[in-house]
Design a protein around this motif. Structure first.
Motif, PDB file in Angstrom:
ATOM      1  N   VAL A 111     -15.381  15.344 -21.848  1.00 40.68           N
ATOM      2  CA  VAL A 111     -16.290  14.322 -22.400  1.00 40.68           C
ATOM      3  C   VAL A 111     -15.970  12.972 -21.762  1.00 40.68           C
ATOM      4  CG1 VAL A 111     -17.186  13.296 -24.537  1.00 40.68           C
ATOM      5  CG2 VAL A 111     -16.151  15.584 -24.586  1.00 40.68           C
ATOM      6  N   LEU A 112     -14.687  12.683 -21.677  1.00 42.03           N
ATOM      7  CA  LEU A 112     -14.284  11.404 -21.062  1.00 42.03           C
ATOM      8  C   LEU A 112     -14.659  11.369 -19.589  1.00 42.03           C
ATOM      9  CD1 LEU A 112     -10.805  10.561 -22.552  1.00 42.03           C
ATOM     10  CD2 LEU A 112     -12.914   9.285 -22.814  1.00 42.03           C
ATOM     11  N   GLU A 113     -14.515  12.541 -18.930  1.00 39.06           N
ATOM     12  CA  GLU A 113     -14.870  12.578 -17.505  1.00 39.06           C
ATOM     13  C   GLU A 113     -16.332  12.205 -17.334  1.00 39.06           C
ATOM     14  OE1 GLU A 113     -11.742  15.500 -15.199  1.00 39.06           O
ATOM     15  OE2 GLU A 113     -13.417  16.401 -16.279  1.00 39.06           O
ATOM     16  N   LEU A 172      -8.968   2.001 -14.792  1.00 42.13           N
ATOM     17  CA  LEU A 172      -8.550   2.264 -16.159  1.00 42.13           C
ATOM     18  C   LEU A 172      -9.076   3.618 -16.635  1.00 42.13           C
ATOM     19  CD1 LEU A 172      -7.785  -0.541 -18.498  1.00 42.13           C
ATOM     20  CD2 LEU A 172      -8.399   1.652 -19.471  1.00 42.13           C
ATOM     21  N   ALA A 173     -10.350   3.882 -16.306  1.00 37.12           N
ATOM     22  CA  ALA A 173     -10.934   5.173 -16.703  1.00 37.12           C
ATOM     23  C   ALA A 173     -10.099   6.320 -16.154  1.00 37.12           C
ATOM     24  CB  ALA A 173     -12.364   5.271 -16.184  1.00 37.12           C
ATOM     25  N   GLN A 174      -9.707   6.219 -14.891  1.00 36.55           N
ATOM     26  CA  GLN A 174      -8.953   7.316 -14.288  1.00 36.55           C
ATOM     27  C   GLN A 174      -7.550   7.443 -14.867  1.00 36.55           C
ATOM     28  OE1 GLN A 174      -9.398   6.848 -10.093  1.00 36.55           O
ATOM     29  NE2 GLN A 174     -11.243   8.070 -10.086  1.00 36.55           N
ATOM     30  N   THR A 175      -6.964   6.315 -15.237  1.00 39.37           N
ATOM     31  CA  THR A 175      -5.626   6.385 -15.825  1.00 39.37           C
ATOM     32  C   THR A 175      -5.680   7.053 -17.189  1.00 39.37           C
ATOM     33  OG1 THR A 175      -5.159   4.327 -14.719  1.00 39.37           O
ATOM     34  CG2 THR A 175      -3.547   5.047 -16.326  1.00 39.37           C
ATOM     35  N   VAL A 176      -6.715   6.724 -17.956  1.00 37.83           N
ATOM     36  CA  VAL A 176      -6.863   7.350 -19.273  1.00 37.83           C
ATOM     37  C   VAL A 176      -7.039   8.863 -19.100  1.00 37.83           C
ATOM     38  CG1 VAL A 176      -8.347   7.496 -21.322  1.00 37.83           C
ATOM     39  CG2 VAL A 176      -7.800   5.268 -20.344  1.00 37.83           C
ATOM     40  N   LEU A 177      -7.851   9.240 -18.126  1.00 37.43           N
ATOM     41  CA  LEU A 177      -8.065  10.673 -17.883  1.00 37.43           C
ATOM     42  C   LEU A 177      -6.780  11.368 -17.427  1.00 37.43           C
ATOM     43  CD1 LEU A 177     -11.509  10.954 -16.110  1.00 37.43           C
ATOM     44  CD2 LEU A 177     -10.903  11.544 -18.427  1.00 37.43           C
ATOM     45  N   ALA A 178      -6.065  10.686 -16.512  1.00 36.16           N
ATOM     46  CA  ALA A 178      -4.815  11.276 -16.016  1.00 36.16           C
ATOM     47  C   ALA A 178      -3.865  11.499 -17.183  1.00 36.16           C
ATOM     48  CB  ALA A 178      -4.187  10.369 -14.975  1.00 36.16           C
ATOM     49  N   LEU A 228     -10.388  -0.075 -26.701  1.00 34.28           N
ATOM     50  CA  LEU A 228     -10.652   1.227 -26.086  1.00 34.28           C
ATOM     51  C   LEU A 228     -11.233   2.184 -27.135  1.00 34.28           C
ATOM     52  CD1 LEU A 228     -10.288   2.241 -23.237  1.00 34.28           C
ATOM     53  CD2 LEU A 228      -8.034   3.088 -23.856  1.00 34.28           C
ATOM     54  N   ILE A 229     -10.637   2.192 -28.309  1.00 34.10           N
ATOM     55  CA  ILE A 229     -11.121   3.063 -29.391  1.00 34.10           C
ATOM     56  C   ILE A 229     -12.545   2.635 -29.799  1.00 34.10           C
ATOM     57  CG2 ILE A 229     -10.717   3.773 -31.815  1.00 34.10           C
ATOM     58  CD1 ILE A 229      -8.697   4.970 -29.744  1.00 34.10           C
ATOM     59  N   TYR A 230     -12.773   1.316 -29.877  1.00 34.54           N
ATOM     60  CA  TYR A 230     -14.116   0.806 -30.206  1.00 34.54           C
ATOM     61  C   TYR A 230     -15.122   1.368 -29.190  1.00 34.54           C
ATOM     62  CZ  TYR A 230     -18.062  -2.438 -30.205  1.00 34.54           C
ATOM     63  OH  TYR A 230     -19.328  -2.962 -30.216  1.00 34.54           O
ATOM     64  N   ALA A 231     -14.749   1.336 -27.894  1.00 32.56           N
ATOM     65  CA  ALA A 231     -15.665   1.770 -26.835  1.00 32.56           C
ATOM     66  C   ALA A 231     -15.904   3.284 -26.904  1.00 32.56           C
ATOM     67  CB  ALA A 231     -15.098   1.383 -25.472  1.00 32.56           C
ATOM     68  N   ILE A 232     -14.845   4.044 -27.206  1.00 32.96           N
ATOM     69  CA  ILE A 232     -15.022   5.507 -27.325  1.00 32.96           C
ATOM     70  C   ILE A 232     -16.020   5.804 -28.450  1.00 32.96           C
ATOM     71  CG2 ILE A 232     -13.855   7.681 -27.952  1.00 32.96           C
ATOM     72  CD1 ILE A 232     -11.355   6.669 -26.487  1.00 32.96           C
ATOM     73  N   ASN A 285      -8.690   9.602 -34.400  1.00 40.96           N
ATOM     74  CA  ASN A 285      -7.268   9.553 -34.784  1.00 40.96           C
ATOM     75  C   ASN A 285      -6.378  10.065 -33.656  1.00 40.96           C
ATOM     76  OD1 ASN A 285      -7.841   8.526 -37.239  1.00 40.96           O
ATOM     77  ND2 ASN A 285      -7.782  10.501 -38.344  1.00 40.96           N
ATOM     78  N   ALA A 286      -6.827  11.158 -33.033  1.00 41.91           N
ATOM     79  CA  ALA A 286      -6.025  11.744 -31.958  1.00 41.91           C
ATOM     80  C   ALA A 286      -5.872  10.733 -30.829  1.00 41.91           C
ATOM     81  CB  ALA A 286      -6.682  13.023 -31.440  1.00 41.91           C
ATOM     82  N   TRP A 287      -6.948  10.049 -30.457  1.00 39.99           N
ATOM     83  CA  TRP A 287      -6.871   9.094 -29.354  1.00 39.99           C
ATOM     84  C   TRP A 287      -6.070   7.852 -29.721  1.00 39.99           C
ATOM     85  CZ3 TRP A 287      -6.987   9.234 -24.394  1.00 39.99           C
ATOM     86  CH2 TRP A 287      -7.514  10.377 -23.801  1.00 39.99           C
ATOM     87  N   THR A 288      -6.149   7.459 -30.997  1.00 43.74           N
ATOM     88  CA  THR A 288      -5.351   6.309 -31.441  1.00 43.74           C
ATOM     89  C   THR A 288      -3.873   6.638 -31.290  1.00 43.74           C
ATOM     90  OG1 THR A 288      -7.102   5.826 -33.015  1.00 43.74           O
ATOM     91  CG2 THR A 288      -5.028   4.679 -33.370  1.00 43.74           C
ATOM     92  N   GLU A 289      -3.503   7.854 -31.713  1.00 47.70           N
ATOM     93  CA  GLU A 289      -2.087   8.272 -31.608  1.00 47.70           C
ATOM     94  C   GLU A 289      -1.667   8.392 -30.144  1.00 47.70           C
ATOM     95  OE1 GLU A 289      -0.301  11.705 -33.627  1.00 47.70           O
ATOM     96  OE2 GLU A 289      -2.046  11.588 -34.950  1.00 47.70           O
ATOM     97  N   ALA A 290      -2.548   9.020 -29.344  1.00 45.81           N
ATOM     98  CA  ALA A 290      -2.192   9.242 -27.938  1.00 45.81           C
ATOM     99  C   ALA A 290      -2.061   7.907 -27.214  1.00 45.81           C
ATOM    100  CB  ALA A 290      -3.245  10.103 -27.256  1.00 45.81           C
TER     101      ALA A 290
END
Ligand code: HEM
Length: 382
Positions: free
Chosen positions: A16-18, A57-63, A102-106, A120-125
């Motif tokens: 989804v992020l990709e 930034l997008a690629q770092t989040v994906l990595a 970032l969470i707001y944008a997701i 929640n999962a992304w906030t923790e990660a």
């Protein structure tokens, strides 16, 4: 420590992020600057205009998401980014701001698909990933030669080529600088008259020896209609006697101990860190092939210094002028490289991508290839 359930959610959201990665980071930047306009003093507005940082930034989040089970796999990249963050004075208190936005944008981009479990999962990660950066940066702040941005006086400005100038600076407070590690950069902070924000940029240091001052090189950055704000300011406005602000040298693109001969390959102003490495390694008697590609002879910087190596048998120069001879190709490099060399490369993102493809094609192991693009490194390595 992330729970198994959180890890599964993170990994499941990678596709989804990709799909939406760049859109998410665009919304993220727009919202963050609305909420925190002070951060416009830190981020590079030219990169924003050209979409460079969005991709990084997008690629770092994906990595990070792809490697969530073993975050150490992204550590070399974290180290490189942490050096840049330290040079820009990014502090732990900045991380929650990036996280919230970032969470707001997701949420905004995914809409209903962003369930509370996913959020929640992304906030923790994010918090786990941020901690890796914060710890690495804490160590870099400890070793930095000075903290924050310190005033330097410009003692010499020299035209090195048609579009490259070198600047020699000395600390205003008169302190003696420590020798620089070849390959590192300094970060300049300027505030051009009439502009609403500070602007920060990294520039490679030309020499490890700073007894006559610290020297860095700047190429006038012009990409179509977009003019690099800081490089053009430094070229047009900064004169001998002026003061500028610098943060301490940073960067992990440095020559590792090796018995192998060295090959330094550069494009345009990418020659700068390799020139510093050339001085340091040649002095130790290393065998070095220095391969440089420029549009034509007028674009080659540091000609005086190159001439000073002419009588030194351990250094060989190879020039490629793309105006007449085309780009560096596999055929050309096969005539120069033996496959035994430890290779260091620097240039634009496009130059790096083309050279990496050529070296892969030649069967050169990536273990012996080190590179630093002028632009976000993650856009190449991820
Ligand atoms: C640069 C990722 C947190 C400010 C970068 C780059 C990446 C990145 C990949 C490009 C590095 C390169 O040039 O090769 C991240 C990640 C973060 C994070 C994954 C969180 C875990 C932050 C924070 C701030 C920040 C908290 C400050 C509010 C910057 C700035 C740059 C940068 C100013 C320079 C590029 C530009 O100005 O466009 N970051 N970063 N970053 N980062 Fe971060």
């Amino acid at each position: 420590m992330l729970s198994q359930e959180t890890r599964e959610i993170i990994k499941a959201t990678v596709p989804v992020l990709e799909q939406h990665g760049t859109e998410i980071t665009s919304v993220f930047y727009a919202h963050m600057f609305e909420e925190h306009p002070e951060l416009l003093n830190v981020f590079n507005k030219t990169n924003q205009k050209l979409g460079r940082q969005q991709t990084a930034l997008a690629q770092t989040v994906l990595a990070a998401a792809k490697h969530i089970d073993h975050l150490e796999a992204i550590i070399p990249n974290v180290n490189q980014i942490a050096h840049k963050h330290r040079a820009l004075e990014i502090k732990p208190e900045h991380y929650p701001i990036v996280g919230e936005n970032l969470i707001y944008a997701i949420k905004k981009v995914l809409g209903e698909a962003a369930t509370p479990e996913i959020i929640n999962a992304w906030t923790e990660a994010y918090s786990v990933i941020a901690d890796v950066f914060i710890q690495m940066e804490a160590a870099l702040y400890k070793e930095a030669e000075w903290q924050g941005f310190k005033p330097f006086k410009v003692v010499r400005v020299k035209d090195e080529s048609a579009h490259i100038k070198s600047f020699v600076v000395e600390p205003v407070d008169g302190t003696q600088l420590k020798p620089v590690v070849a390959g590192q950069y300094i970060t300049v902070k300027v505030h051009p008259e009439g502009d609403s924000n500070d602007m920060l940029r990294h520039y490679s240091i030309c020499h490890t020896d700073v007894s006559q001052g610290l020297e860095f090189a700047v190429k006038r950055d012009v990409q179509g209609d977009v003019k690099g704000a800081v490089s053009n300011y430094l070229h047009d406005r900064v004169k001998e006697g002026d003061e500028i602000l610098l943060s301490a040298p940073a960067g992990e693109f440095v020559v590792a101990d090796t018995d192998r001969p060295l090959a330094f390959i550069s494009g345009g102003v990418g020659m700068t860190p390799l020139m510093a490495m050339l001085h340091a390694q040649a002095a130790e008697g290393k065998d070095i092939k220095f391969i440089h590609s420029a549009y034509n002879r007028d674009e080659v910087a540091f000609k005086d210094e190159i001439t000073s190596f002419h009588h030194k048998g351990n250094v060989q120069f190879y020039f490629n002028y793309s105006e007449n001879a085309g780009r560096l190709s596999k055929e050309k490099l096969e005539k120069i490289l033996t496959g035994e060399e430890e290779i260091y490369m620097c240039g634009s993102v496009g130059f790096m991508e083309s050279l990496l493809a050529i070296l892969d094609d030649m069967g050169v192991s990536r273990d012996h290839v080190h590179f630093e693009p002028f632009g976000p490194k993650m856009s190449i390595t991820a």
